[in-house]
Design a protein around this motif. Structure first.
Motif, PDB file in Angstrom:
ATOM      1  N   LEU A  77      -1.086   5.294  10.968  1.00  0.00           N
ATOM      2  CA  LEU A  77      -2.532   5.096  10.872  1.00  0.00           C
ATOM      3  C   LEU A  77      -2.902   3.622  10.902  1.00  0.00           C
ATOM      4  O   LEU A  77      -3.865   3.222  11.580  1.00  0.00           O
ATOM      5  CB  LEU A  77      -3.059   5.747   9.590  1.00  0.00           C
ATOM      6  CG  LEU A  77      -3.122   7.280   9.581  1.00  0.00           C
ATOM      7  CD1 LEU A  77      -3.560   7.784   8.224  1.00  0.00           C
ATOM      8  CD2 LEU A  77      -4.068   7.785  10.666  1.00  0.00           C
ATOM      9  N   VAL A  78      -2.132   2.799  10.160  1.00  0.00           N
ATOM     10  CA  VAL A  78      -2.426   1.364  10.150  1.00  0.00           C
ATOM     11  C   VAL A  78      -2.245   0.774  11.543  1.00  0.00           C
ATOM     12  O   VAL A  78      -3.053  -0.035  12.017  1.00  0.00           O
ATOM     13  CB  VAL A  78      -1.524   0.649   9.129  1.00  0.00           C
ATOM     14  CG1 VAL A  78      -1.618  -0.859   9.290  1.00  0.00           C
ATOM     15  CG2 VAL A  78      -1.929   1.039   7.713  1.00  0.00           C
ATOM     16  N   HIS A  79      -1.152   1.183  12.214  1.00  0.00           N
ATOM     17  CA  HIS A  79      -0.904   0.675  13.566  1.00  0.00           C
ATOM     18  C   HIS A  79      -2.043   1.066  14.510  1.00  0.00           C
ATOM     19  O   HIS A  79      -2.475   0.263  15.343  1.00  0.00           O
ATOM     20  CB  HIS A  79       0.420   1.226  14.079  1.00  0.00           C
ATOM     21  CG  HIS A  79       0.812   0.687  15.416  1.00  0.00           C
ATOM     22  ND1 HIS A  79       1.378  -0.568  15.593  1.00  0.00           N
ATOM     23  CD2 HIS A  79       0.697   1.219  16.670  1.00  0.00           C
ATOM     24  CE1 HIS A  79       1.600  -0.770  16.870  1.00  0.00           C
ATOM     25  NE2 HIS A  79       1.198   0.289  17.552  1.00  0.00           N
ATOM     26  N   MET A  96       0.829  -1.198   0.000  1.00  0.00           N
ATOM     27  CA  MET A  96       0.000   0.000   0.000  1.00  0.00           C
ATOM     28  C   MET A  96       0.871   1.259   0.000  1.00  0.00           C
ATOM     29  O   MET A  96       0.607   2.225  -0.718  1.00  0.00           O
ATOM     30  CB  MET A  96      -0.920   0.004   1.219  1.00  0.00           C
ATOM     31  CG  MET A  96      -1.833   1.206   1.290  1.00  0.00           C
ATOM     32  SD  MET A  96      -3.051   1.085   2.608  1.00  0.00           S
ATOM     33  CE  MET A  96      -1.995   1.017   4.035  1.00  0.00           C
ATOM     34  N   ILE A  97       1.931   1.257   0.843  1.00  0.00           N
ATOM     35  CA  ILE A  97       2.826   2.414   0.906  1.00  0.00           C
ATOM     36  C   ILE A  97       3.520   2.617  -0.433  1.00  0.00           C
ATOM     37  O   ILE A  97       3.608   3.733  -0.948  1.00  0.00           O
ATOM     38  CB  ILE A  97       3.849   2.212   2.036  1.00  0.00           C
ATOM     39  CG1 ILE A  97       3.138   2.231   3.389  1.00  0.00           C
ATOM     40  CG2 ILE A  97       4.915   3.300   1.990  1.00  0.00           C
ATOM     41  CD1 ILE A  97       4.034   1.905   4.550  1.00  0.00           C
ATOM     42  N   ILE A  98       4.011   1.519  -1.013  1.00  0.00           N
ATOM     43  CA  ILE A  98       4.701   1.613  -2.302  1.00  0.00           C
ATOM     44  C   ILE A  98       3.748   2.150  -3.372  1.00  0.00           C
ATOM     45  O   ILE A  98       4.120   2.990  -4.206  1.00  0.00           O
ATOM     46  CB  ILE A  98       5.262   0.246  -2.698  1.00  0.00           C
ATOM     47  CG1 ILE A  98       6.371  -0.171  -1.718  1.00  0.00           C
ATOM     48  CG2 ILE A  98       5.814   0.265  -4.119  1.00  0.00           C
ATOM     49  CD1 ILE A  98       6.910  -1.556  -1.956  1.00  0.00           C
ATOM     50  N   GLY A  99       2.511   1.684  -3.354  1.00  0.00           N
ATOM     51  CA  GLY A  99       1.536   2.156  -4.334  1.00  0.00           C
ATOM     52  C   GLY A  99       1.251   3.637  -4.194  1.00  0.00           C
ATOM     53  O   GLY A  99       1.171   4.370  -5.199  1.00  0.00           O
ATOM     54  N   LEU A 100       1.083   4.112  -2.940  1.00  0.00           N
ATOM     55  CA  LEU A 100       0.821   5.535  -2.729  1.00  0.00           C
ATOM     56  C   LEU A 100       1.996   6.395  -3.181  1.00  0.00           C
ATOM     57  O   LEU A 100       1.815   7.426  -3.849  1.00  0.00           O
ATOM     58  CB  LEU A 100       0.533   5.782  -1.243  1.00  0.00           C
ATOM     59  CG  LEU A 100      -0.825   5.311  -0.728  1.00  0.00           C
ATOM     60  CD1 LEU A 100      -0.905   5.480   0.777  1.00  0.00           C
ATOM     61  CD2 LEU A 100      -1.958   6.085  -1.397  1.00  0.00           C
ATOM     62  N   VAL A 101       3.207   5.972  -2.802  1.00  0.00           N
ATOM     63  CA  VAL A 101       4.390   6.748  -3.197  1.00  0.00           C
ATOM     64  C   VAL A 101       4.543   6.759  -4.716  1.00  0.00           C
ATOM     65  O   VAL A 101       4.847   7.793  -5.322  1.00  0.00           O
ATOM     66  CB  VAL A 101       5.649   6.173  -2.516  1.00  0.00           C
ATOM     67  CG1 VAL A 101       6.909   6.817  -3.071  1.00  0.00           C
ATOM     68  CG2 VAL A 101       5.572   6.386  -1.009  1.00  0.00           C
ATOM     69  N   ALA A 102       4.331   5.605  -5.346  1.00  0.00           N
ATOM     70  CA  ALA A 102       4.466   5.534  -6.805  1.00  0.00           C
ATOM     71  C   ALA A 102       3.438   6.431  -7.493  1.00  0.00           C
ATOM     72  O   ALA A 102       3.758   7.117  -8.474  1.00  0.00           O
ATOM     73  CB  ALA A 102       4.312   4.090  -7.263  1.00  0.00           C
ATOM     74  N   PHE A 103       2.210   6.454  -6.990  1.00  0.00           N
ATOM     75  CA  PHE A 103       1.174   7.296  -7.594  1.00  0.00           C
ATOM     76  C   PHE A 103       1.534   8.776  -7.462  1.00  0.00           C
ATOM     77  O   PHE A 103       1.441   9.546  -8.430  1.00  0.00           O
ATOM     78  CB  PHE A 103      -0.171   7.015  -6.921  1.00  0.00           C
ATOM     79  CG  PHE A 103      -1.284   7.906  -7.389  1.00  0.00           C
ATOM     80  CD1 PHE A 103      -1.857   7.730  -8.638  1.00  0.00           C
ATOM     81  CD2 PHE A 103      -1.747   8.941  -6.581  1.00  0.00           C
ATOM     82  CE1 PHE A 103      -2.875   8.558  -9.071  1.00  0.00           C
ATOM     83  CE2 PHE A 103      -2.765   9.771  -7.009  1.00  0.00           C
ATOM     84  CZ  PHE A 103      -3.327   9.575  -8.261  1.00  0.00           C
ATOM     85  N   ILE A 143       8.184  12.836   0.090  1.00  0.00           N
ATOM     86  CA  ILE A 143       6.833  12.262   0.059  1.00  0.00           C
ATOM     87  C   ILE A 143       6.855  10.821   0.549  1.00  0.00           C
ATOM     88  O   ILE A 143       5.971  10.379   1.298  1.00  0.00           O
ATOM     89  CB  ILE A 143       6.258  12.352  -1.365  1.00  0.00           C
ATOM     90  CG1 ILE A 143       5.901  13.802  -1.691  1.00  0.00           C
ATOM     91  CG2 ILE A 143       5.032  11.457  -1.524  1.00  0.00           C
ATOM     92  CD1 ILE A 143       5.467  14.021  -3.120  1.00  0.00           C
ATOM     93  N   ALA A 144       7.878  10.066   0.128  1.00  0.00           N
ATOM     94  CA  ALA A 144       7.969   8.665   0.553  1.00  0.00           C
ATOM     95  C   ALA A 144       8.113   8.563   2.064  1.00  0.00           C
ATOM     96  O   ALA A 144       7.453   7.742   2.715  1.00  0.00           O
ATOM     97  CB  ALA A 144       9.146   7.985  -0.146  1.00  0.00           C
ATOM     98  N   LEU A 145       8.984   9.407   2.637  1.00  0.00           N
ATOM     99  CA  LEU A 145       9.157   9.372   4.093  1.00  0.00           C
ATOM    100  C   LEU A 145       7.872   9.775   4.806  1.00  0.00           C
ATOM    101  O   LEU A 145       7.445   9.120   5.766  1.00  0.00           O
ATOM    102  CB  LEU A 145      10.294  10.305   4.494  1.00  0.00           C
ATOM    103  CG  LEU A 145      11.712   9.861   4.105  1.00  0.00           C
ATOM    104  CD1 LEU A 145      12.723  10.936   4.464  1.00  0.00           C
ATOM    105  CD2 LEU A 145      12.073   8.554   4.788  1.00  0.00           C
ATOM    106  N   GLY A 146       7.248  10.848   4.334  1.00  0.00           N
ATOM    107  CA  GLY A 146       6.011  11.290   4.971  1.00  0.00           C
ATOM    108  C   GLY A 146       4.886  10.280   4.830  1.00  0.00           C
ATOM    109  O   GLY A 146       4.165   9.999   5.794  1.00  0.00           O
ATOM    110  N   THR A 147       4.733   9.733   3.624  1.00  0.00           N
ATOM    111  CA  THR A 147       3.674   8.746   3.398  1.00  0.00           C
ATOM    112  C   THR A 147       3.897   7.492   4.229  1.00  0.00           C
ATOM    113  O   THR A 147       2.950   6.932   4.807  1.00  0.00           O
ATOM    114  CB  THR A 147       3.619   8.379   1.901  1.00  0.00           C
ATOM    115  OG1 THR A 147       3.366   9.559   1.134  1.00  0.00           O
ATOM    116  CG2 THR A 147       2.522   7.361   1.636  1.00  0.00           C
ATOM    117  N   THR A 148       5.154   7.048   4.299  1.00  0.00           N
ATOM    118  CA  THR A 148       5.452   5.848   5.081  1.00  0.00           C
ATOM    119  C   THR A 148       5.131   6.059   6.555  1.00  0.00           C
ATOM    120  O   THR A 148       4.476   5.231   7.190  1.00  0.00           O
ATOM    121  CB  THR A 148       6.931   5.470   4.915  1.00  0.00           C
ATOM    122  OG1 THR A 148       7.208   5.226   3.535  1.00  0.00           O
ATOM    123  CG2 THR A 148       7.263   4.226   5.720  1.00  0.00           C
ATOM    124  N   ALA A 149       5.604   7.183   7.103  1.00  0.00           N
ATOM    125  CA  ALA A 149       5.356   7.445   8.520  1.00  0.00           C
ATOM    126  C   ALA A 149       3.862   7.573   8.808  1.00  0.00           C
ATOM    127  O   ALA A 149       3.348   6.996   9.780  1.00  0.00           O
ATOM    128  CB  ALA A 149       6.095   8.716   8.935  1.00  0.00           C
TER     129      ALA A 149
END
Length: 418
Positions: free
Chosen positions: A160-162, A1-8, A149-155
């Motif tokens: 949120l998932v946790h 999910m994280i990879i997909g968001l960052v890629a988009f 963006i990748a760092l922010g999206t991942t964090a």
């Protein structure tokens, strides 16, 4: 999910960056030439020792201005304005900046003096050089933006998932704690996300159906064992009326097997319904010694021998004395019954906290060792019911202990650890 968001997000940024030249006015070549001139100009705008903004052309900037004699620029940091290029073409009526009659490309430029507003004109440049300059500058900024963006999206996503899946983790731990025959509470449904709640609800309903079916099976086994005891007792009494002979002896052995099976089924039903009681202190050393003494006459009848060794004078645990006595009797009886003729059986208690029942008999086939603790499994055949070792394992498990089968070479070794 994280990879997909960052890629988009990276794709959107890349398309926006690549579409920038298409929005250029008045022409693509002029826009790229201004881009190239701005990147050459950025290292040349710096500050003096006094902190004022100055124009100190680099060798690359000097060479560019020599090739483009019509090039000019104005740069401002908001407080002061500097200018350069072809001064004969500049309107210098105002010492605050260029006059409103000047027309050129405007941009925000990041220089050694900080961000400045730039107005330039007369720029010249090759189309390919302009594209290379633009890509090297814009793509570098694109990569930096993608990294942020990748760092922010991942964090954000991990947090949120946790947070959102915490009820799911609680439900998973509750599911992992469920065991057959134990009335554990249902999986918690409070706080579970609405998308997952139907799964948790359906799982609880499935567990309820399984528990009801398990309870029916337990009641059936217990009732069948009770119903068997009466006809078995009557059958034993009638056998006593028969004359002695091989037929009577064989029938008596069959009745003993039925009696053993009924008693083991009752023990199993008791274990599954109520479980062993842990209401008193039990001395395992004394209990093992008594079990060896109780099985002594049976060993003599079989022409076998029993031995008892302990490295601990006393070993007390909290548990069910009757159930633990059955463990020792089952293991000793199993060794005498299946170890062969004149077998030597030994019960050992080690100082490190282990109990072993070992024999020097025929042993258990390798292919059957993994099934000896399953219900109604009889390793290598025999006259048993196949419930003894299963009950032993369940009683020990209820006391927090484990049992394993080892190859005694010769014979078999059952090791118990509390």
């Amino acid at each position: 999910m994280i990879i997909g968001l960052v890629a988009f997000q990276a794709l959107i940024l890349l398309l926006w960056t690549l579409a920038e030249p298409l929005r250029a006015r008045p022409s693509l070549q002029d826009w790229l030439a201004a881009e190239q001139a701005g990147q050459l100009l950025a290292p040349s705008i710096t500050r003096s020792a006094a902190g004022t903004m100055v124009f100190v052309p680099t060798p690359e900037m000097t060479a560019y201005m020599a090739q483009a004699p019509a090039f000019w620029f104005f740069a401002t940091d908001g407080d002061m304005v500097i200018r350069g290029g072809a001064p004969k073409d500049l309107d210098t009526k105002s010492d605050r900046g260029p006059s409103s009659m000047l027309r050129g490309a405007t941009t925000l430029l990041h220089t050694r003096a900080g961000p400045v507003g730039l107005l330039l004109g007369g720029q010249q440049g090759d189309l390919l050089d302009g594209i290379r300059a633009w890509l090297s500058h814009r793509l570098r900024r694109w990569l930096l933006a993608v990294a942020l963006i990748a760092l922010g999206t991942t964090a954000l996503t991990v947090g949120l998932v946790h947070l959102l899946l915490r009820p799911v983790r609680l439900a998973a731990r509750a599911a992992a704690a469920l065991e057959p025959g134990r009335h554990a509470p249902a999986l918690p449904e409070t706080g579970v996300p609405a998308e997952i709640l139907p799964l948790v609800t359906a799982t609880n309903a499935a567990f309820d159906r399984l528990e009801q079916e398990h309870e029916r099976q337990r009641r059936f086994i217990a009732n069948a064992a009770h119903e068997l005891r009466t006809p078995i007792t009557i059958l034993g009494i009638r056998l006593d009326e028969l004359p002695e002979g091989p037929a009577r002896q064989k029938l008596r052995q069959d009745v003993q097997r039925l009696t053993l099976l009924a008693n083991q089924l009752l023990d199993l039903g008791r274990l599954q319904h109520a479980g062993p009681r842990h209401d008193r202190q039990v001395d395992l050393v004394a209990l093992a010694r008594d079990a060896v003494a109780e099985m002594g006459p049976l060993a003599i009848d079989h022409g076998s021998s029993l031995a008892f060794h302990t490295e601990r004078p006393r070993w007390e645990i909290r548990g069910d004395e009757q159930a633990l006595r059955g463990v020792f009797l089952n293991l000793l009886g199993n060794a005498l019954a299946h170890g062969g003729k004149a077998v030597k059986v030994e019960l050992r208690i080690g100082a490190e906290g282990s109990i072993e029942v070992a024999d020097c008999g025929v042993g258990i086939p390798a292919e059957a060792r993994g099934r000896v603790f399953e219900a109604f499994e009889r390793a290598g055949g025999g006259a048993g019911s196949g419930l003894g070792l299963y009950i032993v394992r369940e009683v020990l498990r209820a006391h927090g202990a484990t049992i394993e089968l080892r190859d005694g070479r010769p014979g078999a070794v059952f090791r118990i650890r509390f």
